[in-house]
Write a protein that holds these residues in place. Structure first.
Motif, short mmCIF file in Angstrom:
data_model
loop_
_atom_site.label_atom_id
_atom_site.label_comp_id
_atom_site.label_asym_id
_atom_site.label_seq_id
_atom_site.Cartn_x
_atom_site.Cartn_y
_atom_site.Cartn_z
N VAL A 61 0.89 -1.20 -0.16
CA VAL A 61 0.11 -0.02 0.05
C VAL A 61 0.89 1.08 0.02
O VAL A 61 1.88 1.33 0.90
N TYR A 62 0.72 2.34 -0.75
CA TYR A 62 1.25 3.44 -0.94
C TYR A 62 0.18 4.52 -0.85
O TYR A 62 -0.63 4.62 -1.93
N PHE A 63 0.16 5.37 0.42
CA PHE A 63 -0.77 6.27 0.82
C PHE A 63 -0.51 7.77 0.86
O PHE A 63 0.58 7.87 1.60
N GLY A 64 -0.84 8.59 -0.18
CA GLY A 64 -0.31 9.62 -0.18
C GLY A 64 -1.12 10.90 0.44
O GLY A 64 -2.49 10.72 0.30
N LEU A 65 -0.41 11.55 1.37
CA LEU A 65 -1.27 12.78 2.15
C LEU A 65 -0.19 13.80 2.14
O LEU A 65 1.14 13.78 1.78
N LYS A 66 -0.54 14.98 2.69
CA LYS A 66 0.41 16.20 2.77
C LYS A 66 1.10 15.98 4.08
O LYS A 66 2.47 16.26 4.08
N ASN A 67 0.58 15.94 5.19
CA ASN A 67 1.18 16.17 6.41
C ASN A 67 0.76 15.03 7.36
O ASN A 67 -0.26 14.29 7.35
N ARG A 68 1.67 14.81 8.53
CA ARG A 68 1.47 13.88 9.32
C ARG A 68 -0.24 13.86 10.04
O ARG A 68 -0.85 12.88 10.24
N ASN A 69 -0.48 15.18 10.29
CA ASN A 69 -2.04 15.42 10.92
C ASN A 69 -2.88 15.04 9.89
O ASN A 69 -4.08 15.11 10.32
N ASP A 70 -2.63 14.80 8.63
CA ASP A 70 -3.90 14.50 7.71
C ASP A 70 -4.05 12.89 7.87
O ASP A 70 -4.93 12.51 7.05
N PHE A 71 -3.45 12.19 8.61
CA PHE A 71 -3.44 10.79 8.55
C PHE A 71 -4.94 10.40 9.41
O PHE A 71 -4.85 9.98 10.50
N PHE A 72 -5.99 10.46 8.70
CA PHE A 72 -7.30 10.57 9.41
C PHE A 72 -7.76 8.93 9.69
O PHE A 72 -8.29 8.79 10.83
N ARG A 105 4.42 17.00 2.23
CA ARG A 105 4.69 18.45 2.57
C ARG A 105 5.25 18.25 4.03
O ARG A 105 5.88 19.43 4.60
N GLU A 106 5.74 17.10 4.36
CA GLU A 106 6.12 17.06 6.08
C GLU A 106 7.65 16.99 5.91
O GLU A 106 8.17 16.40 5.03
N ASN A 107 8.35 17.79 6.83
CA ASN A 107 9.65 18.01 6.87
C ASN A 107 10.38 17.41 7.84
O ASN A 107 11.31 16.88 7.95
N GLY A 108 9.69 17.89 9.18
CA GLY A 108 10.29 17.64 10.45
C GLY A 108 10.27 16.14 10.91
O GLY A 108 9.73 15.29 10.09
N ASN A 109 10.67 15.78 12.17
CA ASN A 109 10.55 14.59 12.74
C ASN A 109 9.24 14.39 13.39
O ASN A 109 8.58 15.36 13.75
N VAL A 110 8.38 13.40 12.93
CA VAL A 110 7.15 12.91 13.50
C VAL A 110 7.35 11.81 14.26
O VAL A 110 7.98 11.08 14.02
N ASP A 111 5.93 11.49 14.62
CA ASP A 111 5.93 10.18 15.68
C ASP A 111 5.68 9.03 15.01
O ASP A 111 5.20 7.87 15.56
N MET A 112 6.22 8.77 13.81
CA MET A 112 5.72 7.55 13.08
C MET A 112 6.92 7.61 11.82
O MET A 112 7.23 8.54 11.36
N ASP A 113 6.67 6.22 11.30
CA ASP A 113 7.57 6.13 10.08
C ASP A 113 7.03 6.67 8.87
O ASP A 113 5.69 6.32 8.57
N TYR A 114 7.58 7.48 7.93
CA TYR A 114 7.11 7.89 6.83
C TYR A 114 7.88 8.05 5.79
O TYR A 114 9.30 8.14 5.95
N ARG A 115 7.39 8.04 4.43
CA ARG A 115 8.27 8.27 3.06
C ARG A 115 8.11 9.88 2.78
O ARG A 115 7.03 10.25 2.82
N LYS A 116 9.24 10.36 2.62
CA LYS A 116 9.00 11.74 2.57
C LYS A 116 8.82 11.84 1.03
O LYS A 116 9.73 11.27 0.06
#
Ligand SMILES: Cc1cc2nc3c(=O)[nH]c(=O)nc-3n(C[C@H](O)[C@H](O)[C@H](O)COP(=O)(O)OP(=O)(O)OC[C@H]3O[C@@H](n4cnc5c(N)ncnc54)[C@H](O)[C@@H]3O)c2cc1C
Length: 252
Positions: A156-167, A190-201
């Motif tokens: 699964v490849y799921f595209g969003l802009k930011n961590r907070n969009d992960f509804f 659009r996420e640049n910083g460190n967030v509390d989960m793994d993600y692909r930039k």
């Protein structure tokens, strides 16, 4: 002839009907995506396939009703209630009206509709690529695959802009926990910083391009906006995917 009969058979088992339902639950999952569950009243159950959608009649006190299509996010194995994930579009009249739904409201819908369904007879692995609320049909498919005990590798490849969009974080985490054959890639453009989960930039196309030399062994399913689908499809084809093994649902 066989194809003709199979079309007739499909039409029979997927008879499109009108349904009366009522809102069982409603809540916002992120700043602009809300979910609601419709409990079917008359008829009180629906036969549909994972990945299909229904058309919801969205009434208004003074104006004409609007009709909008929404993918069912829940599994067809629960045919008495339907889960929806909807993006509240600022300039969109339909989603604005839906955002005002209250528990107990009556909602008319028509369905099931659509051909964006699993090719269950295929022995290829699955590639699911979603943008935004385009994850809804895949949630239905994965839940169905898992409950039916179908053994498939799912990427699964799921595209969003930011961590907070992960509804749909909780729902996806649940599926991953119980179905080990999923590789889930959250791609945040659009996420640049460190967030509390793994993600692909970056965008999903970047992650897909990095991960695969070729795509020949997949059935690829894509769901989202027109440009999103075109970008993903072009990448897949440029890396060897057969067009006939690409299936998509275009939301807008
Ligand atoms: C088969 C199918 C299934 C669909 N399933 C879903 C679903 O499960 N969840 C969902 O949120 N939407 C889904 N949609 C989109 C939905 O039908 C509406 O188009 C959407 O809710 C916007 O309606 P509106 O009246 O608010 O805005 P409109 O006035 O119809 O459109 C306003 C603008 O919003 C843009 N837009 C439309 N949908 C989106 C979106 N999802 N994200 C970003 N921009 C958008 C379009 O560019 C459009 O110009 C689906 C569409 C189709 C065809």
């Amino acid at each position: 002839m066989i194809k003709f009969l199979s079309v007739i058979f499909q039409k029979k088992i997927h008879m499109i009907q009108n349904f009366k339902s009522k809102v069982k639950s409603f809540k916002y999952l992120s700043k602009d995506v809300f979910e609601f569950v419709l409990e079917l009243i008359e008829p009180d159950c629906i036969d549909f396939k994972a990945g299909q959608y229904v058309t919801i009649k969205i009434p208004h006190e003074d104006e004409k009703p609007l009709f909008r299509a929404y993918s069912v996010a829940s599994s067809p194995l629960n045919n008495k209630e339907l889960l929806f994930w909807v993006k509240h579009i600022k300039i969109g009249e339909g989603s604005k009206r839906l955002a005002q739904l209250k528990i107990g409201d009556e909602v008319m819908l028509r369905g099931p509709m659509g051909e964006f369904i699993l090719r269950e007879n295929s022995d290829r692995d699955l590639l699911f690529v979603a943008g935004g609320t385009g994850i809804a049909p895949f949630h239905s498919m994965i839940d169905y695959i898992q409950r039916k005990g179908i053994k498939k590798n799912i990427n699964v490849y799921f595209g969003l802009k930011n961590r907070n969009d992960f509804f749909c974080e909780d729902c996806i985490e649940n599926l991953i926990r119980i179905y080990p054959n999923i590789k889930f890639n959250l791609c945040l453009s659009r996420e640049n910083g460190n967030v509390d989960m793994d993600y692909r930039k970056g965008r999903v196309t970047k992650a897909l391009d990095e991960d695969f030399k070729e795509f020949k062994n997949f059935d690829a399913y894509i769901c989202g906006g027109k440009e999103f689908i075109e970008d993903v499809e072009n990448l897949l084809i440029s890396k060897g995917q057969e067009k006939e093994n690409i299936f998509y649902e275009k939301y807008y």
